[in-house]
Each structure stands twice: as structure tokens, then as C-alpha cells.
Design an enzyme around this catalytic site. Structure first.
Site, PDB file in Angstrom:
ATOM      1  N   SER A   1     -27.776  10.050 -28.443  1.00  9.51           N
ATOM      2  CA  SER A   1     -26.697   9.108 -28.744  1.00  9.51           C
ATOM      3  C   SER A   1     -25.378   9.857 -28.631  1.00  9.51           C
ATOM      4  O   SER A   1     -25.339  11.091 -28.599  1.00  9.51           O
ATOM      5  CB  SER A   1     -26.880   8.579 -30.168  1.00  9.51           C
ATOM      6  OG  SER A   1     -25.719   7.958 -30.657  1.00  9.51           O
TER       7      SER A   1
ATOM      8  N   TYR B   1     -28.248   8.162 -39.327  1.00  7.72           N
ATOM      9  CA  TYR B   1     -28.400   8.097 -37.869  1.00  7.72           C
ATOM     10  C   TYR B   1     -27.741   9.300 -37.207  1.00  7.72           C
ATOM     11  O   TYR B   1     -28.338   9.955 -36.342  1.00  7.72           O
ATOM     12  CB  TYR B   1     -27.784   6.799 -37.360  1.00  7.72           C
ATOM     13  CG  TYR B   1     -27.986   6.548 -35.877  1.00  7.72           C
ATOM     14  CD1 TYR B   1     -29.178   6.032 -35.405  1.00  7.72           C
ATOM     15  CD2 TYR B   1     -26.971   6.818 -34.964  1.00  7.72           C
ATOM     16  CE1 TYR B   1     -29.369   5.795 -34.051  1.00  7.72           C
ATOM     17  CE2 TYR B   1     -27.139   6.584 -33.619  1.00  7.72           C
ATOM     18  CZ  TYR B   1     -28.344   6.072 -33.163  1.00  7.72           C
ATOM     19  OH  TYR B   1     -28.518   5.842 -31.817  1.00  7.72           O
TER      20      TYR B   1
END
Length: 262
Positions: free
Chosen positions: A153, A166
Site C-alpha cells: 500500500s 493498517y
């Protein structure tokens, strides 16, 4: 012409068996389809067997690929080794592992529960490690070789409020990628990662529907748009193929220039 065809064959995945987790997600489905188009056979993994069977039918109807359906809950860390062995029995061998499954639970850092923290870290990081470990042992038993591609990501590099678990998991995934690349190069196993930018999927549709957030994404992305899941296919095929044989421990950000601009 012959030399050109030989160079292009570097990207050919014909007869390669690829296991991909999170295969029915917005990014995973596009990646699976692209790998099949490049000639690969697939072992598709997810929790929803009906969705997996639908994806299998879709891919096999359009590509000359064999697709094996393997429902599995990655929260069950202790069962990963046995699950992987079962997948090997079905396909005969596994040449490439794509760790694509991921979740995000948003909230203020001071309010995140231990349970939510553990859920995110388990799926996004721990499961990737233990699947990679099982893959390494399998490839060693065959004499080595193979490729692992971790789907990271932008948060391998940067962070935003309300995404602490996250961001921690994706930052950890980047260092896991580098660590395994260093350790398993001796087995001729390449370990790399891809960092998608802001991609439009069912999961991110509510963000795009927020006018303020959508404007923020567009304004901060030099290419002026959200990513389409199919924008990832070329990079995944590259890192899965012989074209990337001398690349390991790297992350490629597919973000429309977002990191260059921020």
C-alpha cells in the site's frame, strides 16, 4: 522478429501455478484475471466459496488456464501449513505466491481495541509470513526457485489518521519483503512487493463518493484519477515472470504519481 518474440517470452507465465489470496476482492480479481491471461494456472483463495467458484467459471471461460478453488480463512494461522500442503496436492506444485488479501479497520488510535488490532495484523502481516514460509519450504523441496509478490500500500511509506493498524501492518509487510528477499535469495526465491495507490473498488467506493475526499485524491494524484484494478496487472505479471529474475527486496508503487507529489 525472432529476437523480439524471445524478449516478450520473458513475461510468459504459461504452465506456472500461482496461488493468490484475496482473489475475490477488487484488486485480487483483476490480478487473477491478468495472470490467467498471461498463461498461468491459478489457485484462488478466499473465504467465500460461491464467489471463488464464480471467479473460476469466469476465468476458465475466457482463458486457457486451470483454476483451483481453495476456500480458507487466513485468520486460522495454525492451519496455514496444512492448507498450503493441500493446495500443492491439488495443483502438483506452486511456482508463485501472491499475498493479496488485506483488511482495514478504521478508528482513532486511542480507541482501537486489541481485537481489531489483532485482526488487521493477522490478515495483513502474519498470514503473509506463514504462507511465505510454507511456500519457501515447498520450493526448497523442489530444488529452489520461485517468486513471492506481496500487495502492500502507499502506507508502506506514509500514514494517515484513523488507519494505525493498517499502516503498521503495511509498513511491516515492506520490511518482511526485504528480510525474506535477503534470506531466501540463496534459494533463488525472489520476494518483492507492489504498493497500490488510491484504487477504485467496492471497498473504496464510499471514499470516492465523499466529494471532499475524492477531490483530495484527484488533486494529489498527478495523473488526475483513481486507479483501476487492471492498472496493477502489468506490474504483477512483471514481478511474477522471468523478466524480474534479478529483482528482489523491492517495492513498486503503482499510484499515478501520488508519492512523488505529496
Amino acid at each position: 522478429m525472432q529476437a523480439r518474440n524471445k524478449r516478450m517470452s520473458l513475461f510468459d507465465l504459461t504452465n506456472k501455478n500461482i496461488l493468490i489470496t484475496g482473489a475475490t476482492g477488487g484488486l485480487g480479481e483483476a490480478i487473477a484475471d491478468g495472470l490467467a491471461e498471461a498463461g498461468a494456472n491459478l489457485i484462488i483463495v478466499g473465504r467465500n466459496e460461491d464467489k471463488l467458484n464464480a471467479l473460476k467459471t469466469n476465468i476458465e471461460s475466457r482463458h486457457n488456464s486451470k483454476v483451483y478453488v481453495k476456500p480458507f480463512d487466513l485468520n486460522n494461522i495454525d492451519a496455514i501449513s496444512g492448507f498450503f500442503d493441500d493446495a500443492v496436492k491439488s495443483a502438483g506444485s506452486i511456482d508463485i505466491l501472491i499475498n493479496c488479501a488485506g483488511i482495514n479497520i478504521r478508528g482513532d488510535a486511542e480507541e482501537i481495541s486489541r481485537n481489531d488490532w489483532n485482526k488487521v495484523l493477522t490478515i495483513n502481516l502474519s498470514a503473509c509470513f506463514f504462507l511465505s514460509q510454507a511456500f519457501c519450504k515447498h520450493r526448497k523441496s523442489l530444488g529452489g526457485g520461485g517468486k513471492i509478490v506481496n500487495i502492500g500500500s502507499l502506507m508502506c511509506q506514509v500514514a494517515r489518521p484513523t488507519t494505525t493498524p493498517y499502516a503498521a501492518s503495511k509498513g511491516g509487510l515492506l520490511m518482511l519483503t526485504k528480510s525474506l528477499a535477503c534470506e531466501w535469495a540463496k534459494y533463488n526465491i525472489n520476494v518483492n512487493a507492489i504498493g497500490p495507490g488510491y484504487f477504485l473498488t467496492k471497498m473504496t467506493q464510499p471514499l470516492k463518493d465523499d466529494p471532499k475526499f475524492n477531490e483530495w485524491v484527484i488533486t494529489n494524484t498527478p495523473m488526475g484519477r483513481w486507479g483501476n484494478p487492471h492498472d496493477l496487472i502489468g506490474t504483477v505479471v512483471f514481478l511474477s515472470s522471468s523478466a524480474s529474475d534479478f529483482i528482489t527486496g523491492q517495492i513498486i508503487y503503482v499510484d499515478g504519481g501520488w508519492l512523488s507529489f505529496v
